[in-house]
Design an enzyme around this catalytic site. Structure first.
Site, short mmCIF file in Angstrom:
data_model
loop_
_atom_site.label_atom_id
_atom_site.label_comp_id
_atom_site.label_asym_id
_atom_site.label_seq_id
_atom_site.Cartn_x
_atom_site.Cartn_y
_atom_site.Cartn_z
N GLU A 60 0.82 -1.21 0.00
CA GLU A 60 0.00 0.00 0.00
C GLU A 60 0.85 1.26 0.00
O GLU A 60 0.61 2.20 -0.77
CB GLU A 60 -0.93 0.00 1.23
CG GLU A 60 -1.65 1.31 1.49
CD GLU A 60 -2.65 1.70 0.42
OE1 GLU A 60 -3.16 2.84 0.49
OE2 GLU A 60 -2.92 0.88 -0.49
N HIS A 63 2.61 1.82 -3.30
CA HIS A 63 1.66 2.31 -4.30
C HIS A 63 1.43 3.80 -4.14
O HIS A 63 1.37 4.55 -5.13
CB HIS A 63 0.34 1.54 -4.18
CG HIS A 63 -0.71 2.00 -5.13
ND1 HIS A 63 -0.52 2.03 -6.50
CD2 HIS A 63 -1.97 2.48 -4.92
CE1 HIS A 63 -1.62 2.48 -7.09
NE2 HIS A 63 -2.50 2.77 -6.16
N HIS A 125 -12.51 3.23 -9.68
CA HIS A 125 -11.13 3.66 -9.42
C HIS A 125 -10.18 3.23 -10.54
O HIS A 125 -9.40 4.04 -11.06
CB HIS A 125 -10.67 3.10 -8.08
CG HIS A 125 -9.40 3.68 -7.59
ND1 HIS A 125 -8.19 3.02 -7.68
CD2 HIS A 125 -9.12 4.86 -6.99
CE1 HIS A 125 -7.23 3.76 -7.17
NE2 HIS A 125 -7.76 4.89 -6.74
N HIS A 216 -19.89 -10.13 -15.96
CA HIS A 216 -18.59 -9.75 -16.51
C HIS A 216 -18.16 -10.71 -17.61
O HIS A 216 -17.65 -10.28 -18.65
CB HIS A 216 -17.54 -9.72 -15.40
CG HIS A 216 -16.15 -9.45 -15.92
ND1 HIS A 216 -15.83 -8.29 -16.58
CD2 HIS A 216 -15.01 -10.21 -15.90
CE1 HIS A 216 -14.55 -8.33 -16.95
NE2 HIS A 216 -14.05 -9.49 -16.55
N HIS A 278 -3.75 -10.12 -16.51
CA HIS A 278 -5.09 -9.78 -16.98
C HIS A 278 -5.29 -8.26 -16.97
O HIS A 278 -5.78 -7.68 -17.94
CB HIS A 278 -6.12 -10.45 -16.08
CG HIS A 278 -7.54 -10.27 -16.53
ND1 HIS A 278 -7.99 -10.66 -17.76
CD2 HIS A 278 -8.61 -9.73 -15.90
CE1 HIS A 278 -9.27 -10.38 -17.88
NE2 HIS A 278 -9.67 -9.81 -16.76
#
Length: 304
Positions: A60, A63, A125, A216, A278
């Site tokens: 975290e 990032h 996001h 999805h 992905h």
């Protein structure tokens, strides 16, 4: 000019930085590290620099550092591009979009840490970051004068190809949103088989999480078919236009890789490296689609 040479290198660094932000955000989500720094922002666990480093804190906090550093890069790139190639019509728009959506995604991330957000808001996001990446990517292509190398203003694109390109680019954003929603609602393994939720059982999804997962998959199947149709159209009608021909061939390869990676994530029970691949394929595909839209804005129109 040396001035433009440095700008090119800076643009490449900024594009790579944006890619790292996207993959870093995906890593945070997939490893459940979003609360690694607790309810503190921009600090971490009440400190400017945390002294207790756990895997979640490292992911975290790293990032956040990358996002802050790249944010400075994007600000410099926007101003530099504005002054250097501001005469190109898309430059100012892309500079604004890159900076605006980078700030917006950072604010949404901060809001999640400080107050928490619903899954449907959090799913935006990744998509917001993707718009910033695409803007930086297109700005980099303009700086490298790729459109001039391929004589974009001399390309003739038919009405059918124009509508397909714009339509599939807009639709791709919906597919990306549903994929992000799968992650944020923790629906990745709601269906443990592929391509059906339960192979051999053709019943409708039984709960909310299965609906999210299968929605999805259905959206991803449609974009695969759609891009395959466009690639076939390009193969038949645009062999004399290298950028259109190869652009859609590469788009089809990327969407194939995206589907294979998505299936592999489910079948390997959320292998982290496949999950990041992905996200990478999705990012590259969206960047390519936005470039195809840019080509349309530069090109002339023909009948088919």
């Amino acid at each position: 000019m040396r001035y433009h040479k440095y700008l090119k290198w800076f643009a490449v660094a900024s594009t790579i930085g944006m890619l790292l932000i996207l993959l870093g955000g995906a890593l945070v989500t997939k490893t459940d590290s979003g609360m690694g720094c607790g309810r503190h922002w921009p600090g971490c666990n009440g400190q400017l620099i945390p002294d207790e480093i756990t895997p979640e804190v490292l992911i975290e906090f790293s990032h956040r550092l990358v996002t802050g550093a790249v944010g400075i890069f994007i600000l410099i790139l926007s101003v530099w591009s504005w002054r250097s190639i501001g005469h190109i019509r898309e430059t100012k728009f892309l500079s604004f979009m890159a900076l605006f959506f980078l700030i917006l995604q950072a604010l949404i991330g901060a809001a999640q840490v400080l107050w928490g957000q619903g899954d449907f808001i959090l799913a935006l996001h990744f998509g917001i970051s993707l718009i910033s990446f695409a803007s930086v990517f297109l700005l980099t292509l303009l700086i490298f004068e790729v459109d001039k190398k391929f004589d974009a203003d001399k390309i003739i694109i038919g009405k059918k190809m124009r509508w397909h390109t714009i339509g599939v680019t807009i639709y791709s954003y919906l597919v990306i949103y549903t994929g992000a929603l799968v992650r944020h609602t923790e629906s990745e393994l709601a269906c443990t088989d592929w391509p059906m939720c339960r192979n051999g059982d053709f019943q409708l999804p039984a709960n909310f999480w299965e609906w999210i997962q299968m929605s999805h998959r259905f959206a991803a199947a449609l974009i695969f078919i759609w891009i395959a149709i466009i690639a076939l159209h390009a193969y038949r009608n645009y062999k004399n236009s290298r950028i259109i021909y190869w652009g859609w061939i590469i788009a089809f390869i990327l969407v194939c890789l995206q589907v294979l990676a998505g299936a592999s994530v489910v079948l390997t029970r959320l292998n982290l490296y496949l999950a990041l691949l992905h996200s990478l394929f999705v990012t590259l595909l969206f960047g390519l689609l936005t470039y195809m839209v840019l080509l349309i804005s530069r090109s002339r129109q023909r009948d088919k």
